[in-house]
Write a protein that holds these residues in place. Structure first.
Motif, PDB file in Angstrom:
ATOM      1  N   PHE A  79       0.822  -1.218   0.000  1.00  0.00           N
ATOM      2  CA  PHE A  79       0.000   0.000   0.000  1.00  0.00           C
ATOM      3  C   PHE A  79       0.853   1.263   0.000  1.00  0.00           C
ATOM      4  O   PHE A  79       0.630   2.186  -0.786  1.00  0.00           O
ATOM      5  N   TYR A  80       1.831   1.326   0.893  1.00  0.00           N
ATOM      6  CA  TYR A  80       2.655   2.532   0.999  1.00  0.00           C
ATOM      7  C   TYR A  80       3.425   2.786  -0.300  1.00  0.00           C
ATOM      8  O   TYR A  80       3.545   3.932  -0.750  1.00  0.00           O
ATOM      9  N   SER A  81       3.959   1.725  -0.883  1.00  0.00           N
ATOM     10  CA  SER A  81       4.709   1.877  -2.138  1.00  0.00           C
ATOM     11  C   SER A  81       3.795   2.372  -3.255  1.00  0.00           C
ATOM     12  O   SER A  81       4.177   3.229  -4.055  1.00  0.00           O
ATOM     13  N   GLU A  82       2.587   1.829  -3.315  1.00  0.00           N
ATOM     14  CA  GLU A  82       1.649   2.229  -4.354  1.00  0.00           C
ATOM     15  C   GLU A  82       1.252   3.700  -4.192  1.00  0.00           C
ATOM     16  O   GLU A  82       1.199   4.457  -5.168  1.00  0.00           O
ATOM     17  N   VAL A  83       0.976   4.106  -2.958  1.00  0.00           N
ATOM     18  CA  VAL A  83       0.627   5.507  -2.704  1.00  0.00           C
ATOM     19  C   VAL A  83       1.781   6.426  -3.091  1.00  0.00           C
ATOM     20  O   VAL A  83       1.587   7.465  -3.727  1.00  0.00           O
ATOM     21  N   SER A  84       3.003   6.037  -2.717  1.00  0.00           N
ATOM     22  CA  SER A  84       4.180   6.854  -3.034  1.00  0.00           C
ATOM     23  C   SER A  84       4.381   6.969  -4.540  1.00  0.00           C
ATOM     24  O   SER A  84       4.701   8.054  -5.058  1.00  0.00           O
ATOM     25  N   ARG A  85       4.197   5.862  -5.270  1.00  0.00           N
ATOM     26  CA  ARG A  85       4.339   5.889  -6.728  1.00  0.00           C
ATOM     27  C   ARG A  85       3.315   6.823  -7.353  1.00  0.00           C
ATOM     28  O   ARG A  85       3.630   7.593  -8.264  1.00  0.00           O
ATOM     29  N   ARG A  86       2.099   6.758  -6.870  1.00  0.00           N
ATOM     30  CA  ARG A  86       1.034   7.587  -7.449  1.00  0.00           C
ATOM     31  C   ARG A  86       1.256   9.068  -7.155  1.00  0.00           C
ATOM     32  O   ARG A  86       1.002   9.924  -8.003  1.00  0.00           O
ATOM     33  N   ILE A  87       1.724   9.366  -5.949  1.00  0.00           N
ATOM     34  CA  ILE A  87       2.011  10.769  -5.620  1.00  0.00           C
ATOM     35  C   ILE A  87       3.123  11.299  -6.512  1.00  0.00           C
ATOM     36  O   ILE A  87       3.014  12.379  -7.104  1.00  0.00           O
ATOM     37  N   ALA A  88       4.216  10.531  -6.600  1.00  0.00           N
ATOM     38  CA  ALA A  88       5.371  10.975  -7.385  1.00  0.00           C
ATOM     39  C   ALA A  88       5.026  11.140  -8.859  1.00  0.00           C
ATOM     40  O   ALA A  88       5.656  11.925  -9.570  1.00  0.00           O
ATOM     41  N   GLY A  89       4.011  10.414  -9.337  1.00  0.00           N
ATOM     42  CA  GLY A  89       3.642  10.477 -10.747  1.00  0.00           C
ATOM     43  C   GLY A  89       2.558  11.486 -11.071  1.00  0.00           C
ATOM     44  O   GLY A  89       2.128  11.581 -12.230  1.00  0.00           O
ATOM     45  N   LEU A  90       2.102  12.244 -10.073  1.00  0.00           N
ATOM     46  CA  LEU A  90       1.045  13.230 -10.322  1.00  0.00           C
ATOM     47  C   LEU A  90       1.525  14.302 -11.310  1.00  0.00           C
ATOM     48  O   LEU A  90       2.610  14.872 -11.123  1.00  0.00           O
ATOM     49  N   PRO A  91       0.730  14.613 -12.339  1.00  0.00           N
ATOM     50  CA  PRO A  91       1.137  15.633 -13.321  1.00  0.00           C
ATOM     51  C   PRO A  91       0.846  17.045 -12.819  1.00  0.00           C
ATOM     52  O   PRO A  91       0.003  17.764 -13.372  1.00  0.00           O
ATOM     53  N   VAL A 117       5.189   4.718   8.115  1.00  0.00           N
ATOM     54  CA  VAL A 117       4.865   5.527   6.939  1.00  0.00           C
ATOM     55  C   VAL A 117       6.146   6.069   6.312  1.00  0.00           C
ATOM     56  O   VAL A 117       6.354   5.988   5.095  1.00  0.00           O
ATOM     57  N   CYS A 118       7.032   6.615   7.129  1.00  0.00           N
ATOM     58  CA  CYS A 118       8.291   7.180   6.613  1.00  0.00           C
ATOM     59  C   CYS A 118       9.199   6.093   6.057  1.00  0.00           C
ATOM     60  O   CYS A 118       9.827   6.280   5.003  1.00  0.00           O
ATOM     61  N   LEU A 119       9.285   4.975   6.743  1.00  0.00           N
ATOM     62  CA  LEU A 119      10.158   3.892   6.297  1.00  0.00           C
ATOM     63  C   LEU A 119       9.744   3.363   4.931  1.00  0.00           C
ATOM     64  O   LEU A 119      10.580   3.100   4.059  1.00  0.00           O
ATOM     65  N   ALA A 120       8.442   3.227   4.716  1.00  0.00           N
ATOM     66  CA  ALA A 120       7.953   2.633   3.471  1.00  0.00           C
ATOM     67  C   ALA A 120       7.893   3.639   2.320  1.00  0.00           C
ATOM     68  O   ALA A 120       8.118   3.271   1.162  1.00  0.00           O
ATOM     69  N   MET A 121       7.595   4.906   2.628  1.00  0.00           N
ATOM     70  CA  MET A 121       7.373   5.879   1.562  1.00  0.00           C
ATOM     71  C   MET A 121       8.642   6.555   1.059  1.00  0.00           C
ATOM     72  O   MET A 121       8.723   6.937  -0.113  1.00  0.00           O
ATOM     73  N   THR A 122       9.639   6.721   1.922  1.00  0.00           N
ATOM     74  CA  THR A 122      10.824   7.513   1.552  1.00  0.00           C
ATOM     75  C   THR A 122      11.530   7.039   0.289  1.00  0.00           C
ATOM     76  O   THR A 122      11.752   7.832  -0.638  1.00  0.00           O
ATOM     77  N   PRO A 123      11.925   5.755   0.196  1.00  0.00           N
ATOM     78  CA  PRO A 123      12.678   5.354  -1.005  1.00  0.00           C
ATOM     79  C   PRO A 123      11.878   5.451  -2.296  1.00  0.00           C
ATOM     80  O   PRO A 123      12.414   5.868  -3.333  1.00  0.00           O
ATOM     81  N   VAL A 124      10.595   5.095  -2.264  1.00  0.00           N
ATOM     82  CA  VAL A 124       9.768   5.137  -3.476  1.00  0.00           C
ATOM     83  C   VAL A 124       9.541   6.579  -3.903  1.00  0.00           C
ATOM     84  O   VAL A 124       9.638   6.916  -5.087  1.00  0.00           O
TER      85      VAL A 124
END
Length: 405
Positions: A79-91, A117-124
């Protein structure tokens, strides 16, 4: 050496170890120091695990463990990785992207522990920024600070709030109402401060280092979401013991045909649980030896009444950045348990204070470590440049909101 003297020496050594992170000539981290201090007290007979003499708050340990399992469900489900990917890809523009990071980090940290939250989201998030040619540093700082601020919103957002809620039997809904305004305003301040300090510095071309990311499992994430929503609703609208509700939720999540319980339990932060148990023993022995009365007398002679909200804010802020917020709260809780409203103030101030310096919060240390691993400088000076004004603005907001309410 008298009974009290031995306890006081162990107590002082443990808290000095918490301040400096180590003891001379010994390869001990903070958790090791605390556990060693508890062992010394137990082995010498100055503390006991029998009955209520241990000082251990079992309900807090159970609540913390339950939410660690719930957080593990989301992490293993991707979940955290998916959320991070989607945030980073926002246009969107860098400023809008920063706002999205702050909002998501704050909301997730209010419901799930901010450290995870920080551990999972930071690298992605970092890899996503690099792919877009953006400087990851302002987003990392925003992630860490928002996670700390957002976790102040509820009594389950971080370990110290769980402890305060259980120890003082605070109302889940009542605290939520109290913390909502200062948390929301503080997140807005964070957005403005980062935008101001990094104006013209959001672009930074770097070579992206691709690493495997955890795949997203919609079913496991949905399962965790249903359980989490159920738990929060039970907290809000029933008087069921929160620790048993969280423990029951953990039990349901461990019943899985596809996700091995070993994987889930491997994700639990056993170091943090050991830190809690050790501190309970050390602080319990210190209180039994009369240490709290000595502290009260000392504060009284200095004219430092913790019944004053501003002084409680100040003491909590300093102590949280000396020994970290969990040990600070454990030390202060017995001193303020009879002061009306002190639990709310302690929860908000200890959490907001975690942004002042890197050592003030485990979430800061996690983000800094992940950033350094990715080759992105994240030192204490860079953090303090954002953390100090954010903390001062947050604490001022908390005091102002408390006066207005």
């Amino acid at each position: 050496m008298g009974n009290s003297t031995f306890v006081f020496v162990v107590f002082i050594l443990v808290y000095l170890g918490m301040i400096f992170g180590r003891l001379p000539r010994l390869a001990l981290d903070r958790t090791g120091i605390v556990v060693l201090g508890a062992i010394a007290l137990l082995a010498s007979g100055h503390a006991s695990l029998e009955g209520g003499r241990s000082g251990i708050d079992v309900s807090t340990i159970l609540l913390l463990f339950g939410f660690m399992v719930i957080s593990a469900q989301f992490r293993l489900g991707g979940f955290y990785s998916e959320v991070s990917r989607r945030i980073a890809g926002l246009p969107v523009s860098p400023g809008a992207l920063l706002g999205a990071v702050i909002l998501v980090s704050g909301v997730l940290s209010a419901l799930l522990t901010n450290d995870v939250v920080c551990l999972a989201m930071t690298p992605v998030l970092g890899r996503g920024c690099i792919r877009r040619g953006l400087n990851p540093l302002p987003f990392f700082l925003a992630l860490a600070c928002a996670a700390n601020i957002g976790s102040a919103l509820t009594l389950i957002g971080n370990p110290q709030n769980m402890l305060i809620g259980q120890y003082l039997n605070l109302s889940f809904g009542g605290y939520l109402v109290f913390a909502a305004l200062p948390t929301a305003v503080s997140l807005l301040f964070l957005q403005g401060i980062v935008l101001l300090l990094f104006r013209g510095k959001f672009l930074l071309p770097m070579a992206a280092k691709e690493e495997p990311e955890r795949p997203f499992n919609a079913w496991q994430t949905a399962k965790g979401g249903i359980i989490l929503c159920t738990v929060v609703l039970l907290f809000l609208f029933t008087s069921l013991p929160r620790d048993l509700v969280a423990l029951g939720a953990a039990g349901v999540l461990l019943l899985s045909r596809t996700m091995a319980s070993r994987r889930t339990l491997d994700t639990v932060d056993w170091q943090l649980l050991a830190l809690f148990l050790g501190l309970f023993v050390v602080n319990g022995a210190f209180e039994a030896a009369g240490g709290l009365e000595i502290m009260k007398d000392g504060l009284s002679r200095l004219g430092m009444s913790l019944a004053s909200p501003s002084r409680l804010y100040g003491v909590t802020t300093v102590l949280s950045n000396l020994v970290s917020n969990v040990p600070a709260v454990m030390l202060l809780l017995p001193l303020v348990r009879d002061i009306p409203g002190a639990g709310y103030i302690l929860a908000v101030s200890s959490t907001f204070a975690g942004n002042l310096l890197i050592v003030g919060s485990i979430a800061n240390i996690i983000v800094a470590g992940e950033a350094e691993r990715m080759g992105i400088p994240f030192d204490w000076k860079g953090h303090a440049r954002v953390g100090v004004p954010v903390t001062l603005a947050s604490l001022a907001t908390g005091l102002a909101c408390m006066v207005l309410i």
